[in-house]
Design an enzyme around this catalytic site. Structure first.
Site, PDB file in Angstrom:
ATOM      1  CG  ASN A 145      10.150 -13.666  -7.137  1.00  9.50           C
ATOM      2  OD1 ASN A 145      10.696 -12.624  -7.486  1.00  9.50           O
ATOM      3  ND2 ASN A 145       8.836 -13.804  -7.112  1.00  9.50           N
ATOM      4  CE  LYS A 168      17.655  -3.012  -2.222  1.00  8.33           C
ATOM      5  NZ  LYS A 168      17.994  -4.453  -2.259  1.00  8.33           N
ATOM      6  N   PRO A 169      19.511  -4.653  -6.313  1.00 10.68           N
ATOM      7  CG  PRO A 169      21.253  -6.188  -6.650  1.00 10.68           C
ATOM      8  CD  PRO A 169      20.984  -4.714  -6.432  1.00 10.68           C
ATOM      9  CB  SER A 223       6.580  -7.917   0.316  1.00 15.13           C
ATOM     10  OG  SER A 223       7.354  -6.913   0.919  1.00 15.13           O
ATOM     11  CD  GLU A 244       4.177  -4.959 -11.847  1.00 20.72           C
ATOM     12  OE1 GLU A 244       3.340  -5.751 -11.380  1.00 20.72           O
ATOM     13  OE2 GLU A 244       4.026  -4.356 -12.922  1.00 20.72           O
ATOM     14  CG  LEU A 245       3.248  -3.853  -4.607  1.00 22.30           C
ATOM     15  CD1 LEU A 245       2.388  -2.928  -3.788  1.00 22.30           C
ATOM     16  CD2 LEU A 245       4.722  -3.690  -4.246  1.00 22.30           C
ATOM     17  CB  CYS A 278       3.845 -11.949  -7.715  1.00 23.80           C
ATOM     18  SG  CYS A 278       4.541 -11.715  -9.335  1.00 23.80           S
ATOM     19  CD  GLU A 456       7.775  -3.954 -13.861  1.00 22.86           C
ATOM     20  OE1 GLU A 456       7.822  -5.173 -13.610  1.00 22.86           O
ATOM     21  OE2 GLU A 456       8.579  -3.133 -13.394  1.00 22.86           O
TER      22      GLU A 456
HETATM   23  P1  NAD Z   1      10.626  -7.777  -0.215  1.00 21.40           P
HETATM   24  O1  NAD Z   1       9.657  -6.675  -0.345  1.00 21.40           O
HETATM   25  O2  NAD Z   1      11.108  -8.142   1.129  1.00 21.40           O
HETATM   26  O3  NAD Z   1      11.957  -7.482  -1.065  1.00 21.40           O
HETATM   27  C1  NAD Z   1      11.906  -7.037  -2.400  1.00 21.40           C
HETATM   28  C2  NAD Z   1      13.015  -6.040  -2.590  1.00 21.40           C
HETATM   29  O4  NAD Z   1      12.790  -4.939  -1.728  1.00 21.40           O
HETATM   30  C3  NAD Z   1      14.415  -6.566  -2.265  1.00 21.40           C
HETATM   31  O5  NAD Z   1      15.342  -5.994  -3.161  1.00 21.40           O
HETATM   32  C4  NAD Z   1      14.657  -6.018  -0.875  1.00 21.40           C
HETATM   33  O6  NAD Z   1      16.016  -5.826  -0.592  1.00 21.40           O
HETATM   34  C5  NAD Z   1      13.952  -4.690  -0.980  1.00 21.40           C
HETATM   35  N1  NAD Z   1      13.568  -4.106   0.302  1.00 21.40           N
HETATM   36  C6  NAD Z   1      13.120  -4.728   1.418  1.00 21.40           C
HETATM   37  N2  NAD Z   1      12.896  -3.816   2.390  1.00 21.40           N
HETATM   38  C7  NAD Z   1      13.207  -2.604   1.861  1.00 21.40           C
HETATM   39  C8  NAD Z   1      13.185  -1.271   2.358  1.00 21.40           C
HETATM   40  N3  NAD Z   1      12.807  -0.995   3.609  1.00 21.40           N
HETATM   41  N4  NAD Z   1      13.563  -0.274   1.530  1.00 21.40           N
HETATM   42  C9  NAD Z   1      13.952  -0.535   0.256  1.00 21.40           C
HETATM   43  N5  NAD Z   1      13.998  -1.758  -0.257  1.00 21.40           N
HETATM   44  C10 NAD Z   1      13.615  -2.782   0.524  1.00 21.40           C
HETATM   45  O7  NAD Z   1       9.952  -8.964  -0.967  1.00 21.40           O
HETATM   46  P2  NAD Z   1      10.486 -10.411  -1.165  1.00 21.40           P
HETATM   47  O8  NAD Z   1       9.943 -11.221  -0.056  1.00 21.40           O
HETATM   48  O9  NAD Z   1      11.942 -10.417  -1.399  1.00 21.40           O
HETATM   49  O10 NAD Z   1       9.778 -10.794  -2.557  1.00 21.40           O
HETATM   50  C11 NAD Z   1       8.625 -11.495  -2.632  1.00 21.40           C
HETATM   51  C12 NAD Z   1       7.455 -10.583  -2.871  1.00 21.40           C
HETATM   52  O11 NAD Z   1       7.580  -9.937  -4.123  1.00 21.40           O
HETATM   53  C13 NAD Z   1       6.162 -11.353  -2.932  1.00 21.40           C
HETATM   54  O12 NAD Z   1       5.175 -10.706  -2.185  1.00 21.40           O
HETATM   55  C14 NAD Z   1       5.797 -11.332  -4.402  1.00 21.40           C
HETATM   56  O13 NAD Z   1       4.450 -11.506  -4.651  1.00 21.40           O
HETATM   57  C15 NAD Z   1       6.369 -10.058  -4.846  1.00 21.40           C
HETATM   58  N6  NAD Z   1       6.657 -10.087  -6.276  1.00 21.40           N
HETATM   59  C16 NAD Z   1       5.831  -9.402  -7.091  1.00 21.40           C
HETATM   60  C17 NAD Z   1       6.031  -9.427  -8.467  1.00 21.40           C
HETATM   61  C18 NAD Z   1       5.122  -8.673  -9.383  1.00 21.40           C
HETATM   62  O14 NAD Z   1       5.469  -8.459 -10.521  1.00 21.40           O
HETATM   63  N7  NAD Z   1       3.980  -8.226  -8.929  1.00 21.40           N
HETATM   64  C19 NAD Z   1       7.093 -10.156  -9.001  1.00 21.40           C
HETATM   65  C20 NAD Z   1       7.922 -10.850  -8.129  1.00 21.40           C
HETATM   66  C21 NAD Z   1       7.686 -10.797  -6.749  1.00 21.40           C
END
Ligand code: NAD
Length: 475
Positions: A145, A168-169, A223, A244-245, A278, A456
């Site tokens: 995002n 890893k992005p 997430s 950061e979730l 988030c 952060e």
């Molecule tokens: P996601 O958790 O699916 O993915 C985030 C990252 O994790 C991606 O790089 C993905 O490839 C990786 N990932 C997914 N499964 C994994 C696994 N099993 N092992 C290792 N890496 C894995 O989340 P998303 O849906 O892409 O992003 C949205 C979420 O991120 C929302 O819940 C949002 O609130 C949160 N977010 C939080 C912040 C913050 O600073 N708190 C900032 C941005 C987004």
């Protein structure tokens, strides 16, 4: 991918495609890495740590200044790529690149302020000193995002602290990561100090990050579900973590606030990045006595928002990240309507004028939202503003805190005493008081409860990459 200072392919040559979420066009492809590439990147980072951790703060600062300058020079091309790959309107992409660069600048300075201390010792022939040392190799996982700023928010403090990195992005925005790494390459960072592994399937790389003995720390943004799972695995190996979730931000408007001003504020912050933030307000608690003018103003502003390709002028609503995200928004809206919510505006997918090729949902305002609705409990991550009414301060404080999340909260009131009570009473890491953008590179960002661990940005951000080390000297 970028491993040990070299741009490289996956060992088996596999690649995966990247698409534009506004129209489904394929815009590029990148190597599809796996465990072998992750291991090679970790080995490179571990080797590079030996020399990088011995550099002076001034040397590390100089690299970060160089990277900052390069990011500012490339701002426009980075912003255009971000809009094509992630979908946010061009103006928002430019703002994000600036925010990303701000972390490089801030930590170029903070590198020089990693102070220690001396402590009076209990014995006359004893001296205590305390220094802060880099934790070691950092593994980073970032979301789609904010596909550039979430990288620099981790990389800048880690580099400033003297750590080396493997990142890893997110699989939907690897091109922004590649361009960010080009900046570090062109800034002249030594081989192995930063490493990029792109992958379509993240799980096996995540497992390598939390189990490889050479990794000291995992920093994750994404997430809550994935964060919890990685945190459990990291704990088995006692690795340091920052998380950061997700969030579920309350936006509280008291009866003494100007409802039009508050509605204007929420219309700006709620629909940023199409609600995919988030810290996006997810529950709008509005005092019953001013709900009507608040909703009218919000409706008038939201109805004017246009969805479409973010490269076009006048677009304020970009696509959602994928079909699953649109389904989730639709499910939450349908559930709310079935349980008695009123659709003030929006409430449907955007399918006209070619938008059916992308992942669009209309900016939506719901009124009469109640606690039994999914949207009251679940993070939406989409362009829906649910309005809930309340009648008194104690009640709204309790309801706002009644969530497993604790990232951001917003309050509108001109009453300074009430503002303090809310700032102190809300169990969230970031509180905006009459302020819709309480974030900056200089300020600590992070959540309580299931919104994460650590901070952060700010001077706190660099602490996440440092270990405290005591020296006791008998003299
Ligand atoms: P996601 O958790 O699916 O993915 C985030 C990252 O994790 C991606 O790089 C993905 O490839 C990786 N990932 C997914 N499964 C994994 C696994 N099993 N092992 C290792 N890496 C894995 O989340 P998303 O849906 O892409 O992003 C949205 C979420 O991120 C929302 O819940 C949002 O609130 C949160 N977010 C939080 C912040 C913050 O600073 N708190 C900032 C941005 C987004």
């Amino acid at each position: 991918m970028y491993i040990n200072g070299q741009w490289c392919d996956a060992i088996d040559g596999a690649r995966f495609q990247v698409t534009n979420p506004a129209n489904g066009d394929v815009i590029g492809d990148v190597p599809n890495g796996g465990v072998k590439e992750a291991k090679a990147a970790i080995d490179a980072a571990s080797e590079a740590f030996k020399a990088w951790s011995k550099t002076t703060a001034y040397q590390r600062s100089a690299f970060l200044y160089k990277a900052y300058g390069l990011m500012m020079e490339r701002k426009e091309e980075l912003a255009r790529l971000m809009t094509i790959e992630q979908g946010k309107p061009l103006k928002a992409s430019r703002n994000e690149v600036q925010y990303a660069a701000d972390f490089l600048l801030w930590y170029a300075e903070e590198a020089k302020r990693i102070y220690g201390e001396t402590i009076p010792a209990p014995r006359g022939d004893q001296r205590f000193i305390v220094q802060q040392h880099p934790v070691g190799v950092v593994a980073a996982v970032t979301p789609w995002n904010y596909p550039i700023s979430m990288l620099t928010r981790k990389m800048a403090p880690a580099l400033a602290a003297g750590c080396t990195i493997v990142l890893k992005p997110a699989e939907s925005t690897p091109l922004c990561a590649v361009e960010t790494f080009k900046i570090f390459h062109d800034a002249g960072l030594p081989a192995g100090v930063v490493n990029l592994v792109t992958a379509e399937k993240p799980a096996e790389i995540g497992d390598e990050f939390v189990s490889n003995p050479k990794v000291a720390k995992l920093t994750f943004t994404g997430s809550t579900n994935v964060g919890k799972m990685l945190n459990q695995k990291a704990a088995a190996n006692m690795k340091r973590v920052s998380m950061e979730l997700g969030g579920h931000a309350p936006f509280i408007v008291f009866d003494d606030a100007d409802p039009e001003h508050a509605a204007k504020g929420v219309s700006l912050v709620k629909f940023l990045n199409t609600g995919q933030a988030c810290i996006s307000p997810n529950r709008l608690f509005v005092h019953k006595s001013i709900a009507e003018p608040f909703i009218e103003t919000l409706q008038a502003r939201v109805q004017k928002m246009r969805g479409g390709n973010g490269l076009e002028d006048g677009i304020s609503i970009g696509p959602l990240v994928g079909p699953g995200a649109v389904d989730k928004v639709e499910r939450q809206v349908e559930d709310a309507v079935a349980k008695g919510a009123r659709v003030v505006c929006g409430g449907h997918r955007l399918l006209d004028n070619g938008l059916d090729k992308g992942h669009f949902y209309a900016p939506t305002v719901l009124a009469d939202v109640t606690e039994d609705m999914l949207i009251y409990r679940e993070e939406t991550f989409g362009p829906v503003a649910p309005v809930i009414t309340f009648e008194d301060e104690a009640e709204v404080l309790e309801r706002a805190n009644d969530t497993n999340y604790g990232l951001a909260a917003y309050v509108y009131t001109p009453n300074i005493s009430r503002a303090f009570r809310m700032y102190e009473g809300l169990k969230f890491g970031i509180i905006g008081i009459n302020d819709i953008n309480p974030t900056a590179a200089a300020a600590p960002f992070g959540g309580m409860k299931e919104s994460g661990l650590g901070r952060e940005g700010g001077h706190e951000g660099i602490q996440e990459y440092l270990e405290t080390k005591l020296g006791g000297f008998a003299i």
